[in-house]
Design a protein around this motif. Structure first.
Motif, PDB file in Angstrom:
ATOM      1  N   THR A 146       1.159 -15.071  14.966  1.00 53.18           N
ATOM      2  CA  THR A 146       0.278 -14.011  14.465  1.00 53.18           C
ATOM      3  C   THR A 146       1.053 -13.044  13.582  1.00 53.18           C
ATOM      4  O   THR A 146       0.603 -12.679  12.487  1.00 53.18           O
ATOM      5  N   LEU A 147       2.228 -12.615  14.046  1.00 57.08           N
ATOM      6  CA  LEU A 147       3.036 -11.691  13.264  1.00 57.08           C
ATOM      7  C   LEU A 147       3.537 -12.350  11.987  1.00 57.08           C
ATOM      8  O   LEU A 147       3.626 -11.702  10.933  1.00 57.08           O
ATOM      9  N   MET A 148       3.842 -13.640  12.047  1.00 60.17           N
ATOM     10  CA  MET A 148       4.271 -14.357  10.847  1.00 60.17           C
ATOM     11  C   MET A 148       3.163 -14.370   9.797  1.00 60.17           C
ATOM     12  O   MET A 148       3.424 -14.186   8.596  1.00 60.17           O
ATOM     13  N   ARG A 149       1.931 -14.594  10.232  1.00 61.30           N
ATOM     14  CA  ARG A 149       0.813 -14.584   9.287  1.00 61.30           C
ATOM     15  C   ARG A 149       0.614 -13.194   8.690  1.00 61.30           C
ATOM     16  O   ARG A 149       0.332 -13.059   7.489  1.00 61.30           O
ATOM     17  N   LYS A 150       0.759 -12.189   9.527  1.00 67.81           N
ATOM     18  CA  LYS A 150       0.638 -10.818   9.034  1.00 67.81           C
ATOM     19  C   LYS A 150       1.716 -10.520   7.996  1.00 67.81           C
ATOM     20  O   LYS A 150       1.434  -9.914   6.952  1.00 67.81           O
ATOM     21  N   CYS A 151       2.931 -10.950   8.278  1.00 70.88           N
ATOM     22  CA  CYS A 151       4.034 -10.715   7.343  1.00 70.88           C
ATOM     23  C   CYS A 151       3.828 -11.489   6.044  1.00 70.88           C
ATOM     24  O   CYS A 151       4.146 -10.996   4.955  1.00 70.88           O
ATOM     25  N   GLY A 152       3.299 -12.695   6.162  1.00 70.27           N
ATOM     26  CA  GLY A 152       2.987 -13.461   4.957  1.00 70.27           C
ATOM     27  C   GLY A 152       1.963 -12.744   4.101  1.00 70.27           C
ATOM     28  O   GLY A 152       2.077 -12.707   2.863  1.00 70.27           O
ATOM     29  N   ALA A 153       0.965 -12.154   4.754  1.00 68.62           N
ATOM     30  CA  ALA A 153      -0.052 -11.396   4.025  1.00 68.62           C
ATOM     31  C   ALA A 153       0.560 -10.169   3.367  1.00 68.62           C
ATOM     32  O   ALA A 153       0.237  -9.831   2.217  1.00 68.62           O
ATOM     33  N   GLU A 154       1.458  -9.494   4.071  1.00 71.38           N
ATOM     34  CA  GLU A 154       2.111  -8.310   3.512  1.00 71.38           C
ATOM     35  C   GLU A 154       3.003  -8.666   2.322  1.00 71.38           C
ATOM     36  O   GLU A 154       3.066  -7.930   1.327  1.00 71.38           O
ATOM     37  N   LEU A 155       3.683  -9.792   2.421  1.00 67.53           N
ATOM     38  CA  LEU A 155       4.513 -10.249   1.303  1.00 67.53           C
ATOM     39  C   LEU A 155       3.631 -10.513   0.075  1.00 67.53           C
ATOM     40  O   LEU A 155       3.937 -10.054  -1.032  1.00 67.53           O
ATOM     41  N   LEU A 156       2.533 -11.223   0.279  1.00 65.70           N
ATOM     42  CA  LEU A 156       1.619 -11.529  -0.818  1.00 65.70           C
ATOM     43  C   LEU A 156       1.028 -10.260  -1.420  1.00 65.70           C
ATOM     44  O   LEU A 156       0.948 -10.101  -2.651  1.00 65.70           O
ATOM     45  N   GLY A 157       0.623  -9.340  -0.567  1.00 68.83           N
ATOM     46  CA  GLY A 157       0.014  -8.111  -1.046  1.00 68.83           C
ATOM     47  C   GLY A 157       0.981  -7.249  -1.842  1.00 68.83           C
ATOM     48  O   GLY A 157       0.635  -6.718  -2.898  1.00 68.83           O
ATOM     49  N   THR A 158       2.211  -7.114  -1.336  1.00 63.38           N
ATOM     50  CA  THR A 158       3.211  -6.311  -2.047  1.00 63.38           C
ATOM     51  C   THR A 158       3.606  -6.979  -3.350  1.00 63.38           C
ATOM     52  O   THR A 158       3.833  -6.313  -4.367  1.00 63.38           O
ATOM     53  N   PHE A 159       3.690  -8.299  -3.337  1.00 63.79           N
ATOM     54  CA  PHE A 159       3.962  -9.060  -4.559  1.00 63.79           C
ATOM     55  C   PHE A 159       2.894  -8.759  -5.612  1.00 63.79           C
ATOM     56  O   PHE A 159       3.207  -8.480  -6.777  1.00 63.79           O
ATOM     57  N   THR A 160       1.641  -8.814  -5.208  1.00 59.00           N
ATOM     58  CA  THR A 160       0.533  -8.594  -6.141  1.00 59.00           C
ATOM     59  C   THR A 160       0.551  -7.171  -6.691  1.00 59.00           C
ATOM     60  O   THR A 160       0.420  -6.956  -7.902  1.00 59.00           O
ATOM     61  N   LEU A 161       0.706  -6.200  -5.815  1.00 59.18           N
ATOM     62  CA  LEU A 161       0.747  -4.799  -6.234  1.00 59.18           C
ATOM     63  C   LEU A 161       1.872  -4.551  -7.233  1.00 59.18           C
ATOM     64  O   LEU A 161       1.674  -3.922  -8.283  1.00 59.18           O
ATOM     65  N   THR A 162       3.066  -5.062  -6.932  1.00 64.23           N
ATOM     66  CA  THR A 162       4.224  -4.824  -7.786  1.00 64.23           C
ATOM     67  C   THR A 162       4.099  -5.556  -9.112  1.00 64.23           C
ATOM     68  O   THR A 162       4.382  -4.987 -10.175  1.00 64.23           O
ATOM     69  N   LEU A 163       3.681  -6.810  -9.064  1.00 63.49           N
ATOM     70  CA  LEU A 163       3.572  -7.588 -10.296  1.00 63.49           C
ATOM     71  C   LEU A 163       2.533  -6.991 -11.240  1.00 63.49           C
ATOM     72  O   LEU A 163       2.799  -6.789 -12.427  1.00 63.49           O
TER      73      LEU A 163
END
Length: 235
Positions: free
Chosen positions: A4-21
Motif C-alpha cells: 500500500t505504501l509503495m503504491r502511495k509513493c509511486g503516486a507521489e513520484l508521478l505527481g511530483t514529476f508532473t508538477l515539476t515538468l
C-alpha cells in the motif's frame, strides 16, 4: 515497505514529476510568451490534474512541505512522511532530467533559459534579499498548507479539494514568481537546481537550501496555526 505504501509513493513520484515538468517546463520554455499568469496556471493546473488522478491513492501531496504539514496535523505517520519525501524528491529530479532532454532536443539554450529555478539576489527578478526570500517562502507555504489542511479536513469541501488547492497554488505563484520564482515545494526546487550545475550555473543549487528550509518552516507554522484555530488535534 508494504504494498500500500509503495503504491502511495509511486503516486507521489508521478505527481511530483508532473508538477515539476509542466510547471518548471512552462517557466523555462514558454515563460516569455505566457508570462506570470501562464506559469502560475501551469503549476496550479498540474495540481488539479494530479489531485483527481492520484488523490484517492496518496492524497496527492506531491510536496515535502505538504507532507510535513499533514504529519504535524497527525494525519500520517513519520514512516509515511519520510517515504513520501523520498518519492517526491526522486520525482522532481526525474522531471528535471526529462526537461533537460526536451530542451536539448529542441535546440534551446538551457544556460540562458534556465529550468524554472528559484532564487534571490541576482537570481531574483526583483533582486529580493536572502532574508526577504525566506520570509516570502514561509508565508506563501503557510497559506498554501493551511488551505490544504482546511479543505481536506471537512466533508463539505473535500470533494472540491483538488480544484481549491490548485487555485490556491495559482494564487501564491502570482505573488511569488517575481520575487523568488515561487517554490513552496522543496522537491520542485531541488531537481532543477541540481541540473543547472551541469550548465555552468551553480547559483540555484547554492541557494536551494532556502527553498527547502523555508517551505518546511512555513508548513510547520501552518499546522500549528491550523490546530490552534480549530482548537483540536485531528486523528
Amino acid at each position: 515497505m508494504d504494498n500500500t505504501l509503495m503504491r502511495k509513493c509511486g503516486a507521489e513520484l508521478l505527481g511530483t514529476f508532473t508538477l515539476t515538468l509542466f510547471g518548471c517546463g512552462t517557466a523555462a520554455i514558454a515563460g516569455q510568451a505566457v508570462g506570470t499568469v501562464g506559469i502560475a496556471l501551469a503549476f496550479g493546473l498540474s495540481i488539479v490534474c494530479m489531485a483527481f488522478a492520484i488523490g484517492h491513492i496518496s492524497g496527492c501531496h506531491i510536496n515535502p512541505a505538504v507532507s510535513l504539514g499533514v504529519f504535524l496535523a497527525k494525519r500520517m505517520t513519520a514512516k509515511e512522511m519520510v517515504a513520501y519525501w523520498v518519492a517526491q524528491f526522486i520525482g522532481g529530479i526525474l522531471a528535471a532530467a526529462v526537461l533537460v532532454f526536451i530542451m536539448q532536443s529542441s535546440g534551446l539554450d538551457i544556460a540562458t533559459a534556465g529550468l524554472g529555478c528559484n532564487g534571490f539576489g541576482d537570481a531574483s527578478s526583483v533582486g529580493i534579499s536572502l532574508g526577504g526570500a525566506f520570509v516570502v517562502e514561509v508565508i506563501l507555504t503557510c497559506v498554501f498548507v493551511m488551505t490544504i489542511l482546511g479543505v481536506t479536513g471537512h466533508e463539505n469541501t473535500s470533494a472540491y479539494a483538488g480544484l481549491i488547492i490548485g487555485l490556491t497554488l495559482v494564487f501564491v505563484h502570482l505573488f511569488g514568481i517575481a520575487l523568488t520564482g515561487t517554490s513552496v515545494n522543496p522537491a520542485r526546487s531541488f531537481g532543477p537546481a541540481l541540473f543547472m550545475t551541469f550548465f555552468g550555473n551553480g547559483t540555484p543549487l547554492a541557494q536551494v537550501w532556502v527553498f527547502i528550509v523555508a517551505p518546511l518552516v512555513g508548513a510547520a507554522f501552518a499546522a500549528g496555526l491550523y490546530q490552534f484555530l480549530t482548537g483540536k488535534e485531528e486523528a
